[in-house]
Design a protein around this motif. Structure first.
Motif, PDB file in Angstrom:
ATOM      1  N   ARG A 197       0.833  -1.204   0.000  1.00 10.79           N
ATOM      2  CA  ARG A 197       0.000   0.000   0.000  1.00 10.79           C
ATOM      3  C   ARG A 197       0.869   1.256   0.000  1.00 10.79           C
ATOM      4  N   HIS A 198       1.976   1.210   0.703  1.00 15.47           N
ATOM      5  CA  HIS A 198       2.872   2.357   0.795  1.00 15.47           C
ATOM      6  C   HIS A 198       3.463   2.721  -0.562  1.00 15.47           C
ATOM      7  N   VAL A 199       3.779   1.715  -1.381  1.00 13.69           N
ATOM      8  CA  VAL A 199       4.414   1.995  -2.676  1.00 13.69           C
ATOM      9  C   VAL A 199       3.400   2.220  -3.791  1.00 13.69           C
ATOM     10  N   GLY A 200       2.106   2.148  -3.468  1.00 16.99           N
ATOM     11  CA  GLY A 200       1.092   2.482  -4.450  1.00 16.99           C
ATOM     12  C   GLY A 200       0.421   1.331  -5.155  1.00 16.99           C
ATOM     13  N   VAL A 201       0.557   0.115  -4.629  1.00 18.29           N
ATOM     14  CA  VAL A 201      -0.156  -1.024  -5.209  1.00 18.29           C
ATOM     15  C   VAL A 201      -1.655  -0.806  -5.023  1.00 18.29           C
ATOM     16  N   PRO A 202      -2.470  -1.010  -6.045  1.00 17.62           N
ATOM     17  CA  PRO A 202      -3.923  -0.830  -5.895  1.00 17.62           C
ATOM     18  C   PRO A 202      -4.489  -1.686  -4.759  1.00 17.62           C
ATOM     19  N   GLU A 203      -5.474  -1.151  -4.062  1.00 15.66           N
ATOM     20  CA  GLU A 203      -6.008  -1.807  -2.866  1.00 15.66           C
ATOM     21  C   GLU A 203      -6.581  -3.182  -3.157  1.00 15.66           C
ATOM     22  N   ASP A 204      -7.213  -3.377  -4.315  1.00 17.41           N
ATOM     23  CA  ASP A 204      -7.787  -4.693  -4.592  1.00 17.41           C
ATOM     24  C   ASP A 204      -6.710  -5.757  -4.710  1.00 17.41           C
ATOM     25  N   LEU A 205      -5.501  -5.384  -5.112  1.00 13.18           N
ATOM     26  CA  LEU A 205      -4.394  -6.329  -5.164  1.00 13.18           C
ATOM     27  C   LEU A 205      -3.756  -6.498  -3.790  1.00 13.18           C
ATOM     28  N   ALA A 206      -3.637  -5.406  -3.053  1.00 12.04           N
ATOM     29  CA  ALA A 206      -3.013  -5.477  -1.731  1.00 12.04           C
ATOM     30  C   ALA A 206      -3.831  -6.320  -0.769  1.00 12.04           C
ATOM     31  N   ALA A 207      -5.146  -6.350  -0.947  1.00  8.85           N
ATOM     32  CA  ALA A 207      -6.026  -7.021   0.013  1.00  8.85           C
ATOM     33  C   ALA A 207      -6.497  -8.397  -0.453  1.00  8.85           C
ATOM     34  N   LYS A 208      -6.150  -8.833  -1.657  1.00 11.10           N
ATOM     35  CA  LYS A 208      -6.748 -10.048  -2.208  1.00 11.10           C
ATOM     36  C   LYS A 208      -6.303 -11.300  -1.461  1.00 11.10           C
ATOM     37  N   THR A 209      -7.117 -12.329  -1.507  1.00  6.14           N
ATOM     38  CA  THR A 209      -6.834 -13.607  -0.853  1.00  6.14           C
ATOM     39  C   THR A 209      -5.618 -14.253  -1.486  1.00  6.14           C
ATOM     40  N   ALA A 210      -4.719 -14.735  -0.641  1.00  6.36           N
ATOM     41  CA  ALA A 210      -3.477 -15.342  -1.131  1.00  6.36           C
ATOM     42  C   ALA A 210      -3.714 -16.779  -1.566  1.00  6.36           C
ATOM     43  N   THR A 211      -3.175 -17.133  -2.735  1.00  3.14           N
ATOM     44  CA  THR A 211      -3.230 -18.502  -3.227  1.00  3.14           C
ATOM     45  C   THR A 211      -2.030 -18.784  -4.104  1.00  3.14           C
ATOM     46  N   ALA A 212      -1.417 -19.954  -3.881  1.00  2.00           N
ATOM     47  CA  ALA A 212      -0.304 -20.371  -4.738  1.00  2.00           C
ATOM     48  C   ALA A 212      -0.801 -20.941  -6.054  1.00  2.00           C
ATOM     49  N   GLU A 213      -2.090 -21.311  -6.114  1.00  2.00           N
ATOM     50  CA  GLU A 213      -2.716 -21.879  -7.317  1.00  2.00           C
ATOM     51  C   GLU A 213      -1.929 -23.056  -7.884  1.00  2.00           C
ATOM     52  N   LEU A 214      -1.458 -23.928  -7.001  1.00  2.00           N
ATOM     53  CA  LEU A 214      -0.808 -25.138  -7.477  1.00  2.00           C
ATOM     54  C   LEU A 214      -1.835 -26.195  -7.861  1.00  2.00           C
ATOM     55  N   TRP A 215      -3.051 -26.050  -7.335  1.00  2.00           N
ATOM     56  CA  TRP A 215      -4.179 -26.873  -7.761  1.00  2.00           C
ATOM     57  C   TRP A 215      -5.446 -26.047  -7.630  1.00  2.00           C
ATOM     58  N   ALA A 216      -6.546 -26.556  -8.148  1.00  2.00           N
ATOM     59  CA  ALA A 216      -7.778 -25.780  -8.231  1.00  2.00           C
ATOM     60  C   ALA A 216      -8.320 -25.437  -6.845  1.00  2.00           C
ATOM     61  N   ASP A 217      -8.821 -24.205  -6.710  1.00  2.00           N
ATOM     62  CA  ASP A 217      -9.524 -23.724  -5.513  1.00  2.00           C
ATOM     63  C   ASP A 217      -8.654 -23.742  -4.257  1.00  2.00           C
ATOM     64  N   GLN A 218      -7.361 -23.705  -4.414  1.00  2.00           N
ATOM     65  CA  GLN A 218      -6.451 -23.713  -3.267  1.00  2.00           C
ATOM     66  C   GLN A 218      -6.308 -22.304  -2.721  1.00  2.00           C
ATOM     67  N   THR A 219      -6.308 -22.176  -1.385  1.00  2.00           N
ATOM     68  CA  THR A 219      -5.952 -20.915  -0.739  1.00  2.00           C
ATOM     69  C   THR A 219      -4.859 -21.187   0.277  1.00  2.00           C
ATOM     70  N   ASP A 220      -3.996 -20.208   0.473  1.00  2.00           N
ATOM     71  CA  ASP A 220      -2.849 -20.400   1.359  1.00  2.00           C
ATOM     72  C   ASP A 220      -3.274 -20.662   2.798  1.00  2.00           C
ATOM     73  N   GLU A 221      -4.167 -19.850   3.318  1.00  2.00           N
ATOM     74  CA  GLU A 221      -4.533 -19.973   4.725  1.00  2.00           C
ATOM     75  C   GLU A 221      -5.240 -21.298   5.006  1.00  2.00           C
ATOM     76  N   GLU A 222      -6.051 -21.751   4.079  1.00  2.00           N
ATOM     77  CA  GLU A 222      -6.719 -23.043   4.262  1.00  2.00           C
ATOM     78  C   GLU A 222      -5.695 -24.171   4.294  1.00  2.00           C
ATOM     79  N   GLU A 223      -4.723 -24.098   3.414  1.00  2.00           N
ATOM     80  CA  GLU A 223      -3.709 -25.148   3.382  1.00  2.00           C
ATOM     81  C   GLU A 223      -2.791 -25.086   4.601  1.00  2.00           C
ATOM     82  N   LEU A 224      -2.435 -23.883   5.024  1.00  2.00           N
ATOM     83  CA  LEU A 224      -1.587 -23.729   6.204  1.00  2.00           C
ATOM     84  C   LEU A 224      -2.317 -24.118   7.483  1.00  2.00           C
ATOM     85  N   GLY A 225      -3.628 -23.951   7.495  1.00  2.00           N
ATOM     86  CA  GLY A 225      -4.408 -24.269   8.681  1.00  2.00           C
ATOM     87  C   GLY A 225      -4.401 -23.167   9.726  1.00  2.00           C
TER      88      GLY A 225
END
Length: 264
Positions: free
Chosen positions: A178-206
C-alpha cells in the motif's frame, strides 16, 4: 495478535533498503536486469513494484505463467501489474510442459502435491531460461512467513537469485504494498499459490496469516516459549506447537543441500 506494522518512517526505510539491495544484487552479478514471475498475488506484485523502483522499467522482464488451475482473475491481475508498471512481459502456458512430464512418468497423474510442485518447478525453469538468455537475475517473491514454515516449493518458487521481500512477514508485505502504491484490490486479495484448483494459502496452512505472523515473531523468531506465546496471543498451545513443527520440518528447504563432513 501482535502489532507488527511499520511506522511511516520505517516503511520508507524498508523501501529504500530493499531497492538498494536489488540494485546491488544485479550490479554485483554483472547482470543486465531482472526477471520475475507475476502471479497476480500480492508478493509478486510488491516485488515487481520494488524491482522497477530499483532498476527502472527497461531492466525488468515479467513472466506470466498460467496453468489450467490458474484463475482468469489472477492471470488478468498479473498482466495488469506488468502493464501498470510498463514493463515487458510474456505469457507462457505451462500446462503442455507439465503434461509432457506426466507422459514421461504417468504414475504421478492424480498426485495433487507432486503435480502442483512440478508446476512450480516448470515456472522456475522458464524464469531461468529467460534470465540466462537476457543476462538477468531471477528475483524471488517469497516472504518471511512462508519461508519460515516451508510454504514454498523447493527448487520451484524457492529457486531464485535473491529474495527482496524475504525479511517481511505477510502482513508487512501488504502494508508496504500500500505504501508503494499497489492498488487496494491487489493489496487485500486472498493469497493462493494456485498449485491446484480452488487452493488458498490460509486453508492449506491451517492458520490465518495474522496468527502465523504473530507466532513466528513471538516464538520462532522471538524468545517466548510455546506456553508464553499462547498466553500472549490468546490462542491454544497446539496451534503454536503446530507452527513450530512446520518450521522445524522445513529446515532442509531453507538450507544448502547437506554433504557428509569431510574425513580427516
Amino acid at each position: 495478535m501482535l502489532d507488527l506494522r511499520f511506522s511511516d518512517a520505517e516503511l520508507a526505510r524498508r523501501r529504500d533498503h530493499i531497492t538498494t539491495f536489488i540494485r546491488e544484487q544485479v550490479e554485483t552479478a554483472g547482470a543486465e536486469g531482472a526477471v520475475l514471475g507475476l502471479s497476480g498475488g500480492i508478493d509478486s506484485t510488491l516485488t515487481a513494484y520494488l524491482t522497477v523502483d530499483a532498476l527502472g522499467t527497461e531492466r525488468v522482464h515479467g513472466l506470466v505463467l498460467p496453468a489450467h488451475v490458474s484463475s482468469d482473475d489472477n492471470m488478468s491481475d498479473a498482466e495488469r501489474v506488468a502493464q501498470n508498471l510498463e514493463i515487458s512481459y510474456d505469457v507462457i502456458e505451462i500446462e503442455p510442459i507439465v503434461d509432457s512430464l506426466l507422459q514421461a512418468y504417468p504414475e504421478a497423474e492424480g498426485d495433487r502435491e507432486a503435480v502442483g510442485n512440478a508446476r512450480a518447478r516448470v515456472r522456475a525453469v522458464l524464469n531461468y531460461l529467460v534470465a540466462n538468455h537476457e543476462n538477468r537475475l531471477v528475483v524471488g517473491t517469497g516472504n518471511r512467513s512462508e519461508a519460515a514454515v516451508g510454504y514454498f516449493t523447493k527448487y520451484g518458487d524457492g529457486a531464485v537469485d535473491c529474495h527482496p521481500i524475504g525479511n517481511l512477514y505477510k502482513g508487512q508485505v501488504r502494508q508496504l504494498a500500500r505504501h508503494v502504491g499497489v492498488p487496494e484490490d491487489l493489496a487485500a486479495k486472498t493469497a493462493t499459490a494456485e498449485l491446484w484448483a480452488d487452493q488458498t494459502d490460509e486453508e492449506e496452512l491451517g492458520v490465518s496469516y495474522e496468527t502465523l505472523d504473530s507466532i513466528l515473531a513471538a516464538h520462532v523468531d522471538g524468545p517466548l516459549s510455546v506456553a508464553a506465546t499462547a498466553r500472549l496471543l490468546e490462542i491454544d498451545e497446539e496451534t503454536v506447537a503446530t507452527v513450530r513443527g512446520m518450521y522445524e520440518r522445513s529446515e532442509h528447504k531453507r538450507s544448502v543441500p547437506p554433504a557428509p563432513e569431510p574425513l580427516e
